[in-house]
Each structure stands twice: as structure tokens, then as C-alpha cells.
Design an enzyme around this catalytic site. Structure first.
Site, PDB file in Angstrom:
ATOM      1  N   ARG A 120      15.475  -4.141  20.528  1.00 54.32           N
ATOM      2  CA  ARG A 120      16.073  -3.824  21.929  1.00 54.32           C
ATOM      3  C   ARG A 120      17.438  -3.328  22.248  1.00 54.32           C
ATOM      4  NH1 ARG A 120      18.537  -7.915  24.281  1.00 54.32           N
ATOM      5  NH2 ARG A 120      18.062  -7.870  26.321  1.00 54.32           N
ATOM      6  N   LYS A 185      21.866 -15.330  14.553  1.00 53.18           N
ATOM      7  CA  LYS A 185      20.651 -14.395  14.850  1.00 53.18           C
ATOM      8  C   LYS A 185      19.385 -14.974  13.568  1.00 53.18           C
ATOM      9  CE  LYS A 185      18.458 -10.821  17.493  1.00 53.18           C
ATOM     10  NZ  LYS A 185      18.440  -9.543  18.486  1.00 53.18           N
ATOM     11  N   ARG A 322      32.580 -12.609  20.968  1.00 53.67           N
ATOM     12  CA  ARG A 322      33.527 -12.053  19.962  1.00 53.67           C
ATOM     13  C   ARG A 322      32.370 -13.181  18.834  1.00 53.67           C
ATOM     14  NH1 ARG A 322      38.633  -9.739  19.144  1.00 53.67           N
ATOM     15  NH2 ARG A 322      38.746  -9.819  20.772  1.00 53.67           N
TER      16      ARG A 322
END
Ligand code: BTN
Length: 324
Positions: A120, A185, A322
């Protein structure tokens, strides 16, 4: 014509013992130089190959390749005209785009490696050989763009359902559709849409799932893979078949009812629910408290405005926190 079948070559290099350049050359009936060239193609795609003087070559680690027969056993619809297995390609999304006119809904393309995997926001998607799932599926929407709202969130839920079957830790979703395991992720979704003259549109749904990644500095955010969170071995063929099955069911459901049936699951797995976030909107940014999603898939953020809290909807942008 390339006489070296790279699929077969990876098979030979998977052996526990070394295979010499001479053996490879005689196996494929080509010169040593031709073998060296093809070994470089494999290495450039991220396959780690040991090379030892006078002994030859072998893979640093065994790689499970896609196997049509294994896939057929696990796919709910194993029709051969619904699946292309590629070896090394630029991007599976591009492959679908180039062939879109001839492909039916639910057609899927998977590859062992991508040369130009895309993420993305114009980012690159690191796509080394055999280390992850690189999958794209085509799905048509007769009612056009307006029927797509929330699609990317529904796809995120779908990927998270599959990943949760393999991992023990908590799987969460970062708006709009990143999949996290234990706060890092593990998978991402890139949906590209093109309109047709009759008002309908086609979506190309691209999903990357990290399975067993090499160490790398090529990813600019905290990441993880399924292997780090699964006690046993992971079969790429089983995970990809589960993902294809789940996607086809979920997209059929989404075509009829939109985001509604995915909302609750998405909210339960919302990674940033009630947290302070900054939403990056191109050159601008807003800061506030994330409050889940609207029925059309927008991110809801409570923003302080002249002493009052105002809830706003955002359809685009990138959450930044963060360490996340
Ligand atoms: C992201 O989180 O940035 C989205 C990543 C999407 C990667 C997949 S891998 C298969 C498909 N082909 C691509 O080039 N990108 C998507």
C-alpha cells in the site's frame, strides 16, 4: 527456449547432499554457464543457495514449493481454470490485471517469489522466494465502485481468520487491513480496482502473508511471520488453500451483504481501539483517539477541537503510532 526447469532445479538443490554444477548441466543438457545463469536467477529472487568449491550447490534451508496435487486435496473448488501457480513473477496483482478479461470471479494466482511486489501507499512488498504467500484473486462487482466500501476490511478479517488457525498468539487488525501477530505486522492487503464501461468494476485482491522469512533490513516497520508463532512446521500449501477457500466464501458473502457480517469480528480485533493515534493524510496529519470503524469501513477518530471532542470519519490515510 529455457531448457532449465527452475522448479525441477530447486527440487534437485533441496537434496541433503550437494549437487555439482556438472551434474546439473548434464541433467538439463545445458552448459555450466547456463546453469550458473539460472542459479543467479534463483539467488536474485531471494533463494539462499550454499555453494562449496568442488562439491557444488544445495539450498541453505529446504523450501516447500506449491504442489498442485496437494492443493487440490484442500481446495473446496479445485477447478484448474480458477488457479495459476507461477514460479517467479513481477507481481501477482499485475498478472491478474494483465489477464483480467479472461478470468472468472474467484480466480487466483499464487507465486513462489515476486520481483516487484507492491504494498500500500506505493511501498515495495519484500517478496523473497518461498518465504511467504503472494496471492491475488479477481472478483467482479456488478454494482460498481459504490458496492466496494469496506471490502478491504472484510478481506483483512478473512486473512486473520486463516492466520488464527495456525498461531497461538493474538491476531489483530490495523485499519484498514494490516494483520498483526503479537503486535507486529505479519500480513498485508493491497486491493486495486478498475471500472468497466457498463458501470461494473473488477477488484484485484492481493494478499501477502509472511510464513518463514529470512532476516532482512528491507522492511521499514516491525514485522513477524507465522513460523515464529507456531510450534510445528507450517505447510505453505495448506495455508494458501485455506486462504483461497476462506476468501471465496467471504467475497460471496460480501457481494450480498457488504461489510455488515464482518463488522463485529473487525471491531473485536481492532489493534488501536481507544488508543491515541496519529493519522497521516499525505502531507497533513491528525491526532486523536481511535474509536473503531463506521458501517462503511471508515476509521472513526475522536479529535479535540476548541475544547470539544468531535468524532470524524476517515476513508484514507495511514495510522502511525510510535513502535507500531
Ligand atoms: C501492504 O500491507 O502494504 C500490502 C501488501 C500486499 C502484498 C501482496 S503480495 C501479493 C500481491 N502482489 C503484490 O504485488 N502485492 C500484493
Amino acid at each position: 527456449m529455457n531448457k532449465v526447469d527452475l522448479h525441477r532445479m530447486v527440487g534437485l538443490l533441496s537434496s541433503d547432499s550437494f549437487t555439482s554444477g556438472e551434474e546439473l548441466a548434464s541433467h538439463f543438457g545445458v552448459s555450466r554457464a547456463a546453469i550458473a545463469k539460472q542459479l543467479k536467477v534463483l539467488q536474485d529472487s531471494g533463494l539462499e543457495i550454499f555453494s562449496v568449491n568442488r562439491r557444488g550447490y544445495k539450498l541453505k534451508e529446504a523450501v516447500e514449493l506449491y504442489d498442485q496435487a496437494k492443493l487440490n486435496k484442500s481446495l473446496s473448488d479445485p477447478s484448474t481454470d480458477l488457479l495459476d501457480i507461477l514460479f517467479i513473477t513481477d507481481s501477482t496483482n499485475d498478472y491478474i490485471k494483465e489477464n483480467a478479461n479472461t478470468l472468472g470471479d474467484g480466480f487466483v494466482c499464487i507465486a513462489e517469489a515476486q520481483r516487484q511486489g507492491r504494498g500500500r501507499q506505493g511501498r515495495e512488498w519484500f517478496s523473497p522466494f518461498g518465504a511467504s504467500i503472494y496471492l491475488s484473486m479477481k472478483w467482479g462487482f456488478p454494482l460498481g465502485f459504490q458496492s466496494l466500501s469496506g471490502l478491504s476490511l472484510a478481506v483483512g478479517v478473512c486473512a486473520s481468520r486463516v492466520i488464527s488457525k495456525w498461531v497461538e498468539e493474538e491476531v489483530t487488525l490495523k485499519w484498514p487491513n494490516d494483520i498483526y501477530i503479537a503486535g507486529k505486522k505479519a500480513a498485508g492487503v493491497l486491493i486495486e480496482v478498475s471500472g468497466n464501461s457498463d458501470g461494473s468494476c473488477d477488484a484485484i485482491i492481493g494478499i501477502g502473508v509472511n510464513l518463514h522469512m529470512p532476516d532482512t533490513n528491507d522492511i521499514d516497520q516491525p514485522w513477524t511471520d507465522l513460523a515464529k508463532h507456531t510450534p510445528g512446521a507450517i505447510s505453505k500449501n495448506l495455508v494458501v488453500a485455506a486462504l483461497i477457500n476462506e476468501l471465496r466464501v467471504a467475497l460471496t458473502e460480501f457481494s450480498h451483504n457488504g461489510l455488515a457480517t464482518f463488522m463485529e469480528e473487525w471491531q473485536e480485533q481492532d489493534h488501536f481501539k481507544d488508543q491515541n493515534i496519529t493519522l497521516i493524510l499525505g502531507k497533513n496529519q491528525v491526532t486523536g483517539v481511535a474509536r473503531g470503524i463506521s458501517t462503511s469501513g471508515a476509521l472513526l477518530v475522536d479529535i479535540e477541537d476548541e475544547g470539544k471532542t468531535v468524532r470524524k470519519e476517515f476513508f484514507g490515510g495511514e495510522i502511525s503510532v510510535r513502535g507500531a
